[in-house]
Design a protein around this motif. Structure first.
Motif, PDB file in Angstrom:
ATOM      1  N   ALA A  86       7.325   3.668  -7.905  1.00 35.00           N
ATOM      2  CA  ALA A  86       7.583   5.092  -8.131  1.00 35.00           C
ATOM      3  C   ALA A  86       7.217   5.911  -6.900  1.00 35.00           C
ATOM      4  CB  ALA A  86       6.813   5.584  -9.357  1.00 35.00           C
ATOM      5  N   VAL A  87       6.101   5.576  -6.252  1.00 37.08           N
ATOM      6  CA  VAL A  87       5.716   6.282  -5.027  1.00 37.08           C
ATOM      7  C   VAL A  87       6.762   6.044  -3.944  1.00 37.08           C
ATOM      8  CG1 VAL A  87       4.032   6.420  -3.152  1.00 37.08           C
ATOM      9  CG2 VAL A  87       3.247   6.314  -5.519  1.00 37.08           C
ATOM     10  N   ALA A  99       5.818   6.284 -14.624  1.00 37.31           N
ATOM     11  CA  ALA A  99       5.194   5.075 -14.077  1.00 37.31           C
ATOM     12  C   ALA A  99       3.828   5.384 -13.475  1.00 37.31           C
ATOM     13  CB  ALA A  99       6.100   4.433 -13.036  1.00 37.31           C
ATOM     14  N   ILE A 100       3.693   6.529 -12.850  1.00 41.32           N
ATOM     15  CA  ILE A 100       2.399   6.927 -12.287  1.00 41.32           C
ATOM     16  C   ILE A 100       1.381   7.084 -13.405  1.00 41.32           C
ATOM     17  CG2 ILE A 100       1.152   8.750 -11.049  1.00 41.32           C
ATOM     18  CD1 ILE A 100       3.013   7.034  -9.251  1.00 41.32           C
ATOM     19  N   ASP A 101       1.753   7.813 -14.444  1.00 40.64           N
ATOM     20  CA  ASP A 101       0.828   8.058 -15.553  1.00 40.64           C
ATOM     21  C   ASP A 101       0.417   6.771 -16.260  1.00 40.64           C
ATOM     22  OD1 ASP A 101       0.949  10.756 -14.983  1.00 40.64           O
ATOM     23  OD2 ASP A 101       2.377  11.220 -16.584  1.00 40.64           O
ATOM     24  N   ASP A 133       0.850  -1.186   0.000  1.00 40.06           N
ATOM     25  CA  ASP A 133       0.000   0.000   0.000  1.00 40.06           C
ATOM     26  C   ASP A 133       0.887   1.238   0.000  1.00 40.06           C
ATOM     27  OD1 ASP A 133      -1.793   2.082   0.447  1.00 40.06           O
ATOM     28  OD2 ASP A 133      -2.985   0.942   1.897  1.00 40.06           O
ATOM     29  N   ALA A 134       1.000   1.860  -1.169  1.00 39.53           N
ATOM     30  CA  ALA A 134       1.870   3.026  -1.328  1.00 39.53           C
ATOM     31  C   ALA A 134       1.453   4.178  -0.430  1.00 39.53           C
ATOM     32  CB  ALA A 134       1.874   3.469  -2.792  1.00 39.53           C
ATOM     33  N   ARG A 135       0.172   4.226  -0.040  1.00 39.33           N
ATOM     34  CA  ARG A 135      -0.299   5.305   0.827  1.00 39.33           C
ATOM     35  C   ARG A 135       0.364   5.264   2.200  1.00 39.33           C
ATOM     36  NH1 ARG A 135      -6.437   3.829  -0.318  1.00 39.33           N
ATOM     37  NH2 ARG A 135      -5.416   1.863   0.212  1.00 39.33           N
ATOM     38  N   VAL A 136       0.788   4.084   2.640  1.00 36.92           N
ATOM     39  CA  VAL A 136       1.467   3.981   3.935  1.00 36.92           C
ATOM     40  C   VAL A 136       2.808   4.711   3.882  1.00 36.92           C
ATOM     41  CG1 VAL A 136       2.506   2.410   5.614  1.00 36.92           C
ATOM     42  CG2 VAL A 136       0.294   1.836   4.567  1.00 36.92           C
ATOM     43  N   PHE A 137       3.614   4.434   2.873  1.00 35.19           N
ATOM     44  CA  PHE A 137       4.918   5.098   2.768  1.00 35.19           C
ATOM     45  C   PHE A 137       4.740   6.598   2.558  1.00 35.19           C
ATOM     46  CE2 PHE A 137       6.054   0.719   1.763  1.00 35.19           C
ATOM     47  CZ  PHE A 137       7.144   0.554   2.593  1.00 35.19           C
ATOM     48  N   GLU A 197       9.952   5.403  -4.324  1.00 30.49           N
ATOM     49  CA  GLU A 197      11.136   6.202  -4.658  1.00 30.49           C
ATOM     50  C   GLU A 197      10.903   7.684  -4.396  1.00 30.49           C
ATOM     51  OE1 GLU A 197      14.205   5.268  -5.315  1.00 30.49           O
ATOM     52  OE2 GLU A 197      13.617   3.169  -5.187  1.00 30.49           O
ATOM     53  N   ALA A 198       9.710   8.177  -4.715  1.00 28.53           N
ATOM     54  CA  ALA A 198       9.389   9.585  -4.450  1.00 28.53           C
ATOM     55  C   ALA A 198       9.357   9.850  -2.944  1.00 28.53           C
ATOM     56  CB  ALA A 198       8.054   9.950  -5.095  1.00 28.53           C
ATOM     57  N   ALA A 199       8.847   8.894  -2.171  1.00 30.53           N
ATOM     58  CA  ALA A 199       8.814   9.054  -0.715  1.00 30.53           C
ATOM     59  C   ALA A 199      10.237   9.123  -0.165  1.00 30.53           C
ATOM     60  CB  ALA A 199       8.034   7.906  -0.078  1.00 30.53           C
ATOM     61  N   ILE A 200      11.110   8.272  -0.666  1.00 30.35           N
ATOM     62  CA  ILE A 200      12.516   8.312  -0.235  1.00 30.35           C
ATOM     63  C   ILE A 200      13.141   9.653  -0.641  1.00 30.35           C
ATOM     64  CG2 ILE A 200      14.795   7.276  -0.595  1.00 30.35           C
ATOM     65  CD1 ILE A 200      13.250   4.535  -0.877  1.00 30.35           C
ATOM     66  N   LEU A 201      12.858  10.099  -1.864  1.00 31.08           N
ATOM     67  CA  LEU A 201      13.340  11.401  -2.338  1.00 31.08           C
ATOM     68  C   LEU A 201      12.877  12.512  -1.392  1.00 31.08           C
ATOM     69  CD1 LEU A 201      14.667  13.034  -4.740  1.00 31.08           C
ATOM     70  CD2 LEU A 201      12.356  13.166  -5.684  1.00 31.08           C
TER      71      LEU A 201
END
Length: 189
Positions: A131-132, A160-162, A59-63, A134-138
């Motif tokens: 991608a989420v 990747a999101i698109d 669940d990308a929303r958690v990160f 990696e963006a969260a880490i960024l």
């Protein structure tokens, strides 16, 4: 480069309060290594307790939530283990610290995996979730990166999101992008 398991760890304060945080656990031989930065609540809790839990979720929303300040994700107790897991975890691992290597920036806690358990099926990889992540880490490194690097990473990850995101991944992406935009606007002022 070592294998790193991106997960959410639940550590316990000295008085037993759970604290959840994203953390990459490094797999090295028989050990999984937790190496949180100084200062952090996770580091403090690891210094004061020997057991913690790693939750594995897709669940990308958690990160996204964790790196933007949300810490109120539902937890589930584990029978016979002090630190709970994320309720939404696909699986979890129970870890016990075997030894510590001190460091000024990132002490390394060498842990043994005492038990792992699966809770839901894993239905494969998804580029938008990655991608989420990696963006969260960024988003945790914004103060250390030049604007050009941030912009180029976001542009690449947005592909990747698109192409592959569902509603949950788009929600997570938007959450992380709001944090990054706020940082960039503040830095520009």
């Amino acid at each position: 480069m070592p294998l790193i398991h991106e997960c959410v760890v639940t550590t316990l304060s000295p008085d037993g309060r759970p604290h959840v945080a994203p953390l990459g656990l490094i797999e090295e031989g028989e050990y999984w290594i937790a190496a949180p930065f100084r200062p952090s609540t996770t580091l403090f809790n690891l210094e004061h307790g020997k057991k913690f839990t790693a939750s594995f979720t897709d669940d990308a929303r958690v990160f996204a939530g964790l790196v933007t300040g949300t810490r109120s994700f539902p937890l589930t107790d584990i029978e016979g283990w002090p630190a709970p897991r994320l309720s939404c975890a696909l699986a979890h691992a129970e870890l016990e610290i075997a030894r510590v290597e001190d460091d000024e920036i990132r002490p390394r806690f060498f842990c043994r995996v005492k038990h792992t358990e699966s809770h839901r099926p894993y239905l494969g990889m998804n580029r938008a979730r990655a991608a989420v992540l990696e963006a969260a880490i960024l988003a945790t490194r914004l103060g250390r990166l030049p604007r050009e690097k941030i912009d180029s990473e976001i542009a690449y990850l947005r592909i990747a999101i698109d192409k592959t995101a569902g509603d949950a991944e788009r929600e997570a992406w938007d959450t992380v992008m709001e944090k990054i935009a706020a940082h960039l606007n503040e830095a520009a002022s």
